[in-house]
Design a protein around this motif. Structure first.
Motif, mmCIF file in Angstrom:
data_model
loop_
_atom_site.group_PDB
_atom_site.id
_atom_site.type_symbol
_atom_site.label_atom_id
_atom_site.label_comp_id
_atom_site.label_asym_id
_atom_site.label_seq_id
_atom_site.Cartn_x
_atom_site.Cartn_y
_atom_site.Cartn_z
ATOM 1 N N SER A 1 17.212 60.598 51.304
ATOM 2 C CA SER A 1 17.419 60.932 52.717
ATOM 3 C C SER A 1 18.884 60.783 53.124
ATOM 4 O O SER A 1 19.309 61.346 54.140
ATOM 5 N N HIS A 2 19.666 60.043 52.338
ATOM 6 C CA HIS A 2 21.081 59.856 52.653
ATOM 7 C C HIS A 2 21.952 60.999 52.141
ATOM 8 O O HIS A 2 23.161 61.022 52.396
ATOM 9 N N PHE A 3 21.317 61.943 51.437
ATOM 10 C CA PHE A 3 22.055 63.089 50.907
ATOM 11 C C PHE A 3 21.341 64.379 51.325
ATOM 12 O O PHE A 3 20.951 65.183 50.485
ATOM 13 N N PRO A 4 21.132 64.568 52.638
ATOM 14 C CA PRO A 4 20.332 65.702 53.118
ATOM 15 C C PRO A 4 20.954 67.037 52.734
ATOM 16 O O PRO A 4 22.157 67.237 52.855
ATOM 17 N N GLY A 5 20.097 67.920 52.233
ATOM 18 C CA GLY A 5 20.570 69.258 51.894
ATOM 19 C C GLY A 5 21.169 69.372 50.512
ATOM 20 O O GLY A 5 21.343 70.486 50.000
ATOM 21 N N TYR A 6 21.480 68.232 49.879
ATOM 22 C CA TYR A 6 22.050 68.338 48.534
ATOM 23 C C TYR A 6 21.598 67.218 47.596
ATOM 24 O O TYR A 6 22.179 67.017 46.523
ATOM 25 N N TYR A 7 20.521 66.519 47.959
ATOM 26 C CA TYR A 7 20.018 65.461 47.072
ATOM 27 C C TYR A 7 19.584 66.017 45.727
ATOM 28 O O TYR A 7 19.599 65.309 44.713
ATOM 29 N N PHE B 1 33.043 62.613 50.046
ATOM 30 C CA PHE B 1 32.169 62.510 48.879
ATOM 31 C C PHE B 1 31.850 63.890 48.308
ATOM 32 O O PHE B 1 31.870 64.086 47.092
ATOM 33 N N LYS B 2 31.560 64.860 49.167
ATOM 34 C CA LYS B 2 31.238 66.200 48.673
ATOM 35 C C LYS B 2 32.411 66.803 47.906
ATOM 36 O O LYS B 2 32.222 67.479 46.891
ATOM 37 N N ALA B 3 33.629 66.528 48.374
ATOM 38 C CA ALA B 3 34.824 67.011 47.673
ATOM 39 C C ALA B 3 34.941 66.344 46.302
ATOM 40 O O ALA B 3 35.234 67.006 45.294
#
Length: 272
Positions: free
Chosen positions: A58-64, A31-33
């Motif tokens: 909370s499902h996207f920790p660090g990049y929400y 997903f990040k890619a």
């Protein structure tokens, strides 16, 4: 017409049964890619769900903070970390819901506010509270809903699964013009302000970002995704979606457990 990635400027995804697998995981590196490729194409990613904002992020920790959110079925809209819209249910509507639920004690009600969600002691079980806590990370016990001081976004009653249609009709009749029911299945119903849904949330972001519905793609699997799929130029139903969702959608993609959203994003925004 197949979507041209150069024309897609917004991708909106439902969470349960759509973006997340049944065990609530997803392929984070993949997903990040895809997100990186979307950004290069000038495309925004929006998580659109009936769930609480705090649970979703909370499902996207660090990049929400790189994503935008339509939470509570359109009752809360955030552009990254900036609040764009929050519903505010009237006192009349709140009282009407509470009076109606008192007459039907089998309805287990959750009141969803801007600061937190709430369960009233004596009306739901500890087990229900713990289950609800999965979807509402900020959840409090209260002695009386009517004493809560918060901006109320929506109500989320849970009804017996086999009576879902009955209660949706009842809510529609008794709360006419105040709130409307939308169901995501499994006995889960949301009572929201009329014309406040995922599509209305998307419209606010579309206008804010100066794009058009034709430049939007959406993915969903349930009844509360219908307006969003119809609104967007490219609507994708998951293979596991209900038939009425597939009828509204333009395309059907693999199921949530087969990473259907990510498979499609890799096609729309190819590597290399």
């Amino acid at each position: 017409m197949n979507p041209n990635p150069n024309n897609i400027k917004l991708v909106a995804v439902d969470m349960d049964g759509t973006f997340a697998r049944s065990d609530y995981t997803y392929d984070i590196p993949r997903f990040k890619a895809a997100l990186s490729r979307m950004k290069k194409a000038g495309c925004q990613f929006v998580v659109a769900s009936g769930n609480q904002y705090y649970q979703l992020r909370s499902h996207f920790p660090g990049y929400y903070n790189e994503l935008s959110f339509i939470a509570e079925n359109g009752a809360l809209v955030k552009d990254k970390e900036e609040l764009v819209f929050s519903a505010n249910i009237s006192k009349e509507a709140i009282t009407s819901v509470l009076d109606l639920c008192k007459k039907h004690p089998e309805v287990q009600n959750v009141m969803c506010g801007l600061k937190s969600a709430y369960c009233q002691r004596g009306t739901v079980s500890e087990e229900f509270f713990e289950l609800t806590n999965i979807y509402y990370h900020k959840l409090q016990w209260v002695d009386d809903f009517e004493q809560v001081e918060d901006q109320i976004l929506k109500f989320a009653p849970t009804v017996p699964v086999e009576k879902t249609a009955y209660y949706c009709d009842l809510f529609r009749e008794k709360l006419a013009e105040l709130l409307v029911p939308t169901s995501s299945g499994h006995g889960s119903v949301d009572l929201i302000i009329p014309n406040c849904h995922k599509a209305s949330g998307l419209k606010k972001l579309v206008q804010r970002w100066g794009i058009t519905p034709k430049q939007c793609a959406a993915f969903g699997d349930g009844g509360n995704d219908l307006e969003m799929l119809a609104y967007c130029g490219f609507g994708y139903a998951m293979e596991n979606a209900s038939d009425n969702v597939k009828e509204v959608a333009d395309y059907v993609c693999p199921s949530n457990d087969d990473d259907g959203v990510l498979v499609t994003l890799d096609q729309l925004f190819p590597i290399g």
